[in-house]
Write a protein that holds these residues in place. Structure first.
Motif, PDB file in Angstrom:
ATOM      1  N   PHE A  23       1.799   7.058  -6.569  1.00 10.60           N
ATOM      2  CA  PHE A  23       0.637   7.757  -7.143  1.00 10.60           C
ATOM      3  C   PHE A  23      -0.062   8.594  -6.061  1.00 10.60           C
ATOM      4  O   PHE A  23      -1.055   8.159  -5.472  1.00 10.60           O
ATOM      5  CB  PHE A  23      -0.347   6.758  -7.760  1.00 10.60           C
ATOM      6  N   PRO A  24       0.465   9.799  -5.792  1.00 16.22           N
ATOM      7  CA  PRO A  24      -0.109  10.634  -4.730  1.00 16.22           C
ATOM      8  C   PRO A  24      -1.523  11.120  -5.016  1.00 16.22           C
ATOM      9  O   PRO A  24      -2.204  11.598  -4.103  1.00 16.22           O
ATOM     10  CB  PRO A  24       0.868  11.812  -4.636  1.00 16.22           C
ATOM     11  N   GLY A  25      -2.013  10.968  -6.248  1.00 11.79           N
ATOM     12  CA  GLY A  25      -3.373  11.398  -6.579  1.00 11.79           C
ATOM     13  C   GLY A  25      -4.413  10.314  -6.447  1.00 11.79           C
ATOM     14  O   GLY A  25      -5.616  10.587  -6.533  1.00 11.79           O
ATOM     15  N   ILE A  26      -3.984   9.072  -6.219  1.00 13.14           N
ATOM     16  CA  ILE A  26      -4.926   7.961  -6.151  1.00 13.14           C
ATOM     17  C   ILE A  26      -5.615   7.949  -4.784  1.00 13.14           C
ATOM     18  O   ILE A  26      -5.025   8.323  -3.775  1.00 13.14           O
ATOM     19  CB  ILE A  26      -4.206   6.611  -6.409  1.00 13.14           C
ATOM     20  N   GLY A  27      -6.882   7.538  -4.758  1.00 10.78           N
ATOM     21  CA  GLY A  27      -7.595   7.410  -3.491  1.00 10.78           C
ATOM     22  C   GLY A  27      -7.431   6.009  -2.933  1.00 10.78           C
ATOM     23  O   GLY A  27      -7.264   5.050  -3.693  1.00 10.78           O
ATOM     24  N   ALA A  28      -7.461   5.884  -1.608  1.00  9.42           N
ATOM     25  CA  ALA A  28      -7.308   4.564  -0.999  1.00  9.42           C
ATOM     26  C   ALA A  28      -8.123   4.470   0.278  1.00  9.42           C
ATOM     27  O   ALA A  28      -8.096   5.391   1.108  1.00  9.42           O
ATOM     28  CB  ALA A  28      -5.839   4.274  -0.705  1.00  9.42           C
ATOM     29  N   GLU A  29      -8.848   3.358   0.423  1.00 10.86           N
ATOM     30  CA  GLU A  29      -9.672   3.099   1.602  1.00 10.86           C
ATOM     31  C   GLU A  29      -9.286   1.748   2.192  1.00 10.86           C
ATOM     32  O   GLU A  29      -9.184   0.747   1.457  1.00 10.86           O
ATOM     33  CB  GLU A  29     -11.154   3.072   1.240  1.00 10.86           C
ATOM     34  N   VAL A  36       0.836  -1.199   0.000  1.00 14.55           N
ATOM     35  CA  VAL A  36       0.000   0.000   0.000  1.00 14.55           C
ATOM     36  C   VAL A  36       0.873   1.253   0.000  1.00 14.55           C
ATOM     37  O   VAL A  36       0.633   2.200  -0.755  1.00 14.55           O
ATOM     38  CB  VAL A  36      -0.945   0.002   1.217  1.00 14.55           C
ATOM     39  N   GLU A  37       1.905   1.271   0.840  1.00  7.53           N
ATOM     40  CA  GLU A  37       2.793   2.424   0.913  1.00  7.53           C
ATOM     41  C   GLU A  37       3.475   2.689  -0.418  1.00  7.53           C
ATOM     42  O   GLU A  37       3.617   3.846  -0.840  1.00  7.53           O
ATOM     43  CB  GLU A  37       3.826   2.204   2.012  1.00  7.53           C
ATOM     44  N   CYS A  38       3.884   1.626  -1.102  1.00  7.22           N
ATOM     45  CA  CYS A  38       4.515   1.774  -2.425  1.00  7.22           C
ATOM     46  C   CYS A  38       3.552   2.418  -3.415  1.00  7.22           C
ATOM     47  O   CYS A  38       3.935   3.318  -4.170  1.00  7.22           O
ATOM     48  CB  CYS A  38       4.963   0.411  -2.951  1.00  7.22           C
ATOM     49  N   ARG A  57     -10.448   9.134   9.088  1.00  4.71           N
ATOM     50  CA  ARG A  57      -9.060   9.301   8.646  1.00  4.71           C
ATOM     51  C   ARG A  57      -8.141   8.452   9.518  1.00  4.71           C
ATOM     52  O   ARG A  57      -8.400   8.240  10.706  1.00  4.71           O
ATOM     53  CB  ARG A  57      -8.644  10.766   8.707  1.00  4.71           C
ATOM     54  N   LEU A  58      -7.047   8.004   8.929  1.00  9.19           N
ATOM     55  CA  LEU A  58      -6.080   7.181   9.651  1.00  9.19           C
ATOM     56  C   LEU A  58      -4.711   7.853   9.575  1.00  9.19           C
ATOM     57  O   LEU A  58      -4.164   8.029   8.491  1.00  9.19           O
ATOM     58  CB  LEU A  58      -6.023   5.780   9.036  1.00  9.19           C
ATOM     59  N   ASN A  59      -4.201   8.237  10.716  1.00 10.13           N
ATOM     60  CA  ASN A  59      -2.904   8.911  10.757  1.00 10.13           C
ATOM     61  C   ASN A  59      -1.744   7.928  10.763  1.00 10.13           C
ATOM     62  O   ASN A  59      -0.672   8.208  10.246  1.00 10.13           O
ATOM     63  CB  ASN A  59      -2.823   9.812  11.994  1.00 10.13           C
ATOM     64  N   SER A  60      -1.961   6.768  11.384  1.00 11.86           N
ATOM     65  CA  SER A  60      -0.906   5.763  11.477  1.00 11.86           C
ATOM     66  C   SER A  60      -1.521   4.373  11.428  1.00 11.86           C
ATOM     67  O   SER A  60      -2.594   4.142  12.011  1.00 11.86           O
ATOM     68  CB  SER A  60      -0.134   5.937  12.789  1.00 11.86           C
ATOM     69  N   TYR A  61      -0.841   3.453  10.772  1.00 12.34           N
ATOM     70  CA  TYR A  61      -1.314   2.075  10.737  1.00 12.34           C
ATOM     71  C   TYR A  61      -1.374   1.479  12.140  1.00 12.34           C
ATOM     72  O   TYR A  61      -2.155   0.568  12.415  1.00 12.34           O
ATOM     73  CB  TYR A  61      -0.408   1.214   9.867  1.00 12.34           C
ATOM     74  N   TYR A 114     -11.421   3.161   6.584  1.00  9.38           N
ATOM     75  CA  TYR A 114     -10.544   4.277   6.882  1.00  9.38           C
ATOM     76  C   TYR A 114     -10.036   4.864   5.570  1.00  9.38           C
ATOM     77  O   TYR A 114      -9.701   4.113   4.640  1.00  9.38           O
ATOM     78  CB  TYR A 114      -9.342   3.818   7.701  1.00  9.38           C
ATOM     79  N   VAL A 115      -9.982   6.180   5.468  1.00 12.64           N
ATOM     80  CA  VAL A 115      -9.445   6.832   4.279  1.00 12.64           C
ATOM     81  C   VAL A 115      -7.939   6.999   4.456  1.00 12.64           C
ATOM     82  O   VAL A 115      -7.487   7.714   5.360  1.00 12.64           O
ATOM     83  CB  VAL A 115     -10.111   8.191   4.036  1.00 12.64           C
ATOM     84  N   LEU A 116      -7.170   6.323   3.618  1.00 13.49           N
ATOM     85  CA  LEU A 116      -5.713   6.445   3.657  1.00 13.49           C
ATOM     86  C   LEU A 116      -5.240   7.609   2.798  1.00 13.49           C
ATOM     87  O   LEU A 116      -4.250   8.253   3.105  1.00 13.49           O
ATOM     88  CB  LEU A 116      -5.057   5.146   3.165  1.00 13.49           C
ATOM     89  N   GLN A 117      -5.932   7.826   1.701  1.00  9.45           N
ATOM     90  CA  GLN A 117      -5.616   8.929   0.791  1.00  9.45           C
ATOM     91  C   GLN A 117      -6.905   9.302   0.061  1.00  9.45           C
ATOM     92  O   GLN A 117      -7.578   8.423  -0.472  1.00  9.45           O
ATOM     93  CB  GLN A 117      -4.530   8.510  -0.198  1.00  9.45           C
ATOM     94  N   GLU A 118      -7.240  10.572   0.079  1.00  7.72           N
ATOM     95  CA  GLU A 118      -8.534  10.982  -0.457  1.00  7.72           C
ATOM     96  C   GLU A 118      -8.396  11.644  -1.825  1.00  7.72           C
ATOM     97  O   GLU A 118      -7.423  12.320  -2.124  1.00  7.72           O
ATOM     98  CB  GLU A 118      -9.219  11.950   0.510  1.00  7.72           C
ATOM     99  N   ASN A 119      -9.412  11.436  -2.663  1.00 10.39           N
ATOM    100  CA  ASN A 119      -9.543  12.150  -3.946  1.00 10.39           C
ATOM    101  C   ASN A 119     -11.039  12.232  -4.269  1.00 10.39           C
ATOM    102  O   ASN A 119     -11.889  11.843  -3.454  1.00 10.39           O
ATOM    103  CB  ASN A 119      -8.738  11.463  -5.054  1.00 10.39           C
ATOM    104  N   ALA A 120     -11.368  12.709  -5.446  1.00  9.53           N
ATOM    105  CA  ALA A 120     -12.782  12.880  -5.810  1.00  9.53           C
ATOM    106  C   ALA A 120     -13.520  11.546  -5.837  1.00  9.53           C
ATOM    107  O   ALA A 120     -14.710  11.474  -5.478  1.00  9.53           O
ATOM    108  CB  ALA A 120     -12.887  13.568  -7.170  1.00  9.53           C
ATOM    109  N   ALA A 121     -12.837  10.483  -6.217  1.00 13.87           N
ATOM    110  CA  ALA A 121     -13.482   9.166  -6.301  1.00 13.87           C
ATOM    111  C   ALA A 121     -13.837   8.638  -4.910  1.00 13.87           C
ATOM    112  O   ALA A 121     -14.913   8.062  -4.720  1.00 13.87           O
ATOM    113  CB  ALA A 121     -12.573   8.177  -7.027  1.00 13.87           C
ATOM    114  N   THR A 122     -12.959   8.823  -3.935  1.00 13.70           N
ATOM    115  CA  THR A 122     -13.284   8.363  -2.582  1.00 13.70           C
ATOM    116  C   THR A 122     -14.412   9.205  -1.989  1.00 13.70           C
ATOM    117  O   THR A 122     -15.251   8.687  -1.245  1.00 13.70           O
ATOM    118  CB  THR A 122     -12.059   8.419  -1.648  1.00 13.70           C
ATOM    119  N   GLU A 123     -14.433  10.489  -2.316  1.00 10.81           N
ATOM    120  CA  GLU A 123     -15.512  11.352  -1.825  1.00 10.81           C
ATOM    121  C   GLU A 123     -16.867  10.902  -2.380  1.00 10.81           C
ATOM    122  O   GLU A 123     -17.863  10.850  -1.654  1.00 10.81           O
ATOM    123  CB  GLU A 123     -15.241  12.805  -2.208  1.00 10.81           C
ATOM    124  N   ARG A 124     -16.888  10.576  -3.674  1.00 19.49           N
ATOM    125  CA  ARG A 124     -18.135  10.095  -4.283  1.00 19.49           C
ATOM    126  C   ARG A 124     -18.565   8.774  -3.662  1.00 19.49           C
ATOM    127  O   ARG A 124     -19.751   8.558  -3.381  1.00 19.49           O
ATOM    128  CB  ARG A 124     -17.960   9.938  -5.796  1.00 19.49           C
TER     129      ARG A 124
END
Length: 280
Positions: free
Chosen positions: A105-111, A98-100, A142-146, A121-131
């Motif tokens: 890809f800093p623009g990709i969303g991840a849950e 996941v970290e890789c 939000r998750l600050n640390s694993y 938990y939202v690991l990285q947010e974008n428009a797709a995760t918001e939708r």
């Protein structure tokens, strides 16, 4: 003697793009056909990437009489008992994968979906995760640390605009080669990390064995690549008319479009085969 013509058969359907129409509803035609199928002895359930809380409102509308396959195959959940009866969590190496992906890809969303979680938990947010959150009515977690999560990881959902995801998918697969995870494209805008041997197909085999139903008598319906292993392994794999081309190639039968009561169509076809004695 009571008519039990569907006894010994298990019908399993994907939800989005298969059972549900474009408005995310179950048609009256599909519901009536499923009720007929189960009243005549058939076992019916769902196979979906969704979590239990997201599936429950649909379960309450249907005569489901077998445990459901959730998280795209990582969990089998018995709604009658209100608990998971089997699950396969992600290995520890998933965190590094996941970290890789997020670093590349800093623009990709991840849950991140964990055992028993009511929302990801939202690991990285974008428009797709918001939708996705808006559609599912998930709260923003939000998750600050694993280290803040003690529950086992079940799956990670990456999301992006389809064109961006098309470009990212092969690169993520190469970046994480050797990691003990399974990658599956569950939608044009979703790319999921699953545990090994935890596809819908693996879960279907486990569920059928639990119910004592041979795979030849399992009918599975789907529309996208996360349904591929299920379609391949079922005795009768049915791809709906709106399915991904690869699924259409793998299916034993092509059914109607998901907006044209695809489940009712499949049950009508199955009944014809049973009455004609052309199925095992």
């Amino acid at each position: 003697m009571k008519d039990r013509r569907f006894e010994g058969y298990l019908l399993v359907t994907d939800m989005d793009g298969t059972l549900l129409d474009s408005a995310k509803q179950i048609s009256g035609e599909n519901r009536a056909a499923i009720e007929r199928f189960t009243s005549l002895g058939g076992r019916f359930t769902l196979a979906t990437g969704r979590i239990a809380g997201s599936v429950r409102p649909f379960v309450e509308q249907l005569p489901i009489n077998a445990p459901a396959i959730l998280y795209n195959g990582a969990v089998i959940h018995d709604f009658s008992r209100g608990e998971a009866i089997w699950e396969r969590p992600l290995p520890a190496s998933a965190k590094e994968a996941v970290e890789c992906a997020l670093e590349r890809f800093p623009g990709i969303g991840a849950e991140l979906y964990v055992r028993g979680g009511a929302a990801p938990y939202v690991l990285q947010e974008n428009a797709a995760t918001e939708r996705h959150r808006a559609v599912e009515k998930f709260p923003l977690l939000r998750l600050n640390s694993y280290d803040d999560v003690s529950e086992p990881w079940i799956k990670v959902l990456f999301s992006w605009e389809p064109s961006m995801l098309d470009e990212a998918v092969p690169k993520i697969e190469r970046l994480t080669a050797g990691t003990e995870v399974v990658w599956v494209r569950s939608d044009d805008k979703y790319f999921e990390m699953l545990p090994p041997e935890a596809t819908k197909g693996h879960a279907l085999e486990r569920l059928a064995a639990e119910l004592g139903i041979p795979m030849e008598r399992c009918i599975a319906l789907g529309d996208h690549l996360n349904d591929l292993e299920m379609i391949r392994r079922a005795g009768i794999g049915i791809a709906v008319a709106n399915a991904h081309p690869e699924l259409l190639d793998a299916a034993k039968r092509h059914g109607k479009h998901h907006n044209e009561h695809a489940i009712a169509d499949a049950i009508e076809w199955l009944e014809e085969q049973v009455l004609q004695g052309t199925l095992a």
